[in-house]
Design a protein around this motif. Structure first.
Motif, PDB file in Angstrom:
ATOM      1  N   ALA A   1      -2.244  44.382   5.734  1.00 32.01           N
ATOM      2  CA  ALA A   1      -2.296  45.052   7.038  1.00 32.01           C
ATOM      3  C   ALA A   1      -1.188  44.500   7.921  1.00 32.01           C
ATOM      4  O   ALA A   1      -0.886  43.300   7.877  1.00 32.01           O
ATOM      5  N   LEU A   2      -0.569  45.385   8.709  1.00 31.26           N
ATOM      6  CA  LEU A   2       0.449  44.971   9.670  1.00 31.26           C
ATOM      7  C   LEU A   2      -0.024  45.370  11.069  1.00 31.26           C
ATOM      8  O   LEU A   2       0.291  46.466  11.549  1.00 31.26           O
TER       9      LEU A   2
ATOM     10  N   ALA B   1       2.979  54.223  12.180  1.00 30.98           N
ATOM     11  CA  ALA B   1       3.242  54.975  10.953  1.00 30.98           C
ATOM     12  C   ALA B   1       4.466  54.439  10.230  1.00 30.98           C
ATOM     13  O   ALA B   1       4.496  54.354   8.991  1.00 30.98           O
ATOM     14  N   LEU B   2       5.485  54.056  10.982  1.00 33.78           N
ATOM     15  CA  LEU B   2       6.690  53.506  10.370  1.00 33.78           C
ATOM     16  C   LEU B   2       6.415  52.163   9.701  1.00 33.78           C
ATOM     17  O   LEU B   2       6.892  51.903   8.589  1.00 33.78           O
ATOM     18  N   TRP B   3       5.641  51.321  10.358  1.00 38.85           N
ATOM     19  CA  TRP B   3       5.298  50.030   9.753  1.00 38.85           C
ATOM     20  C   TRP B   3       4.455  50.230   8.501  1.00 38.85           C
ATOM     21  O   TRP B   3       4.653  49.535   7.483  1.00 38.85           O
TER      22      TRP B   3
ATOM     23  N   ASP C   1       6.056  51.003   0.941  1.00 42.48           N
ATOM     24  CA  ASP C   1       7.249  50.897   0.101  1.00 42.48           C
ATOM     25  C   ASP C   1       7.371  49.493  -0.483  1.00 42.48           C
ATOM     26  O   ASP C   1       7.693  49.331  -1.670  1.00 42.48           O
ATOM     27  N   ALA C   2       7.125  48.476   0.343  1.00 43.65           N
ATOM     28  CA  ALA C   2       7.212  47.099  -0.138  1.00 43.65           C
ATOM     29  C   ALA C   2       6.190  46.836  -1.235  1.00 43.65           C
ATOM     30  O   ALA C   2       6.494  46.174  -2.249  1.00 43.65           O
ATOM     31  N   LEU C   3       4.974  47.365  -1.070  1.00 37.81           N
ATOM     32  CA  LEU C   3       3.933  47.153  -2.074  1.00 37.81           C
ATOM     33  C   LEU C   3       4.279  47.853  -3.387  1.00 37.81           C
ATOM     34  O   LEU C   3       4.002  47.335  -4.473  1.00 37.81           O
TER      35      LEU C   3
ATOM     36  N   CYS D   1      13.021  47.253   3.526  1.00 35.80           N
ATOM     37  CA  CYS D   1      13.761  47.371   4.788  1.00 35.80           C
ATOM     38  C   CYS D   1      15.078  48.101   4.571  1.00 35.80           C
ATOM     39  O   CYS D   1      15.436  48.998   5.337  1.00 35.80           O
ATOM     40  N   ALA D   2      15.790  47.753   3.498  1.00 39.98           N
ATOM     41  CA  ALA D   2      17.100  48.347   3.228  1.00 39.98           C
ATOM     42  C   ALA D   2      16.994  49.777   2.708  1.00 39.98           C
ATOM     43  O   ALA D   2      17.973  50.531   2.776  1.00 39.98           O
TER      44      ALA D   2
END
Length: 274
Positions: free
Chosen positions: A7-8, A19-21, A27-29, A232-233
């Motif tokens: 969770a962020l 929504a962006l976070w 994506d990271a997961l 992030c990239a």
């Protein structure tokens, strides 16, 4: 551990930011799973009010906390530091940030143009466990306090947005606002700043860290750090909207600066924001 949560909760200033976070997290997961990390991860969109309990969960794969609970409230004993975001926002330097000292336009018109001028005014603060709203402000105020007091009152309003609303509504006079939050407000909710004036900034401190449970194996922690960099990239427009430059590997010892703010305020006879 076969099941994990993520969770962020910290920088969801608007639904769009939230929504962006969440998209970055997903994506990271996915990148993490492709690199051999666990796939059974539940993303909590509403992690609840007891964030300290969330961050202490042994099945915490990834979350973002505030530096105050991490360093001062003992959370560092339960988690491992993964990375700290670096933001493109006024007041940030690399992975470090400040709070902006703000007053209502009315208070400014009455002469409150420096922090010293705010003696006897009403403060609004997001929470007692916040570095940006409480600890940093306490540290800034401490040299001006007399017999442990500076403000006429302190209202605990639950969020930086509520602090800005209190200033705009004439219910408070002064607050300290996380400079990243303030940048998001400038981008998306500029009307909240119409009746607010900036009068200074607090000391520089390490930013809000991304953490994982100590139960996460070291190899997975390394893969998760790399996944955050790649996520992030992967979407430059998303990173720009989040003002996210990337992630920096700070050491746990770097967060001693937050404890030092608390210690210096106490040494000046100002242990509580008052």
């Amino acid at each position: 551990m076969s099941h994990w949560i993520a969770a962020l909760p910290m920088y969801n200033v608007t639904p769009h930011h939230g929504a962006l976070w969440r998209a970055l997290l997903q994506d990271a997961l996915e990148i993490f799973a492709q690199a051999g990390g666990p796939r059974d991860v539940a993303v909590l969109d509403a992690p609840g009010d007891d964030l300290l309990a969330l961050w202490r969960r042994p099945d915490l794969l990834l979350s973002q906390t505030c530096g105050f609970p991490y360093r001062v409230l003992g959370l560092a004993d339960a988690v491992q530091l993964l990375a700290t975001p670096a933001f493109d926002a006024e007041g940030c330097e690399g992975a470090h940030y400040r709070s902006t000292l703000v007053v209502s336009a009315h208070a400014a018109s009455q002469g409150a143009v420096t922090l010293a001028d705010c003696r006897g005014l009403r403060a609004a603060c997001n929470g007692r466990d916040s570095h940006s709203g409480m600890n940093a402000l306490r540290h800034a105020v401490a040299p001006y306090a007399r017999e442990g007091r500076f403000f006429s009152s302190v209202a605990w309003v639950g969020s930086h947005l509520n602090a800005l609303r209190a200033l705009g509504a004439g219910e408070a006079d002064v607050a300290a606002i996380d400079c990243v939050t303030l940048a998001y407000v400038r981008d998306a909710l500029p009307e909240l700043l119409r009746d607010v004036r900036m009068i200074g900034a607090t000391a520089l401190a390490p930013g809000l860290p991304f953490v994982a449970s100590r139960a996460l194996p070291a190899g997975d922690a390394t893969r998760l750090r790399d996944a955050l960099d790649l996520a992030c990239a992967a979407d430059a427009a998303r990173a720009k909207a989040l003002r996210l430059r990337g992630f920096v590997r700070l050491a746990s010892a770097d967060y001693a600066a937050i404890q030092l703010c608390a210690d210096e305020a106490r040494a000046l006879g100002y242990p509580e924001l008052a």
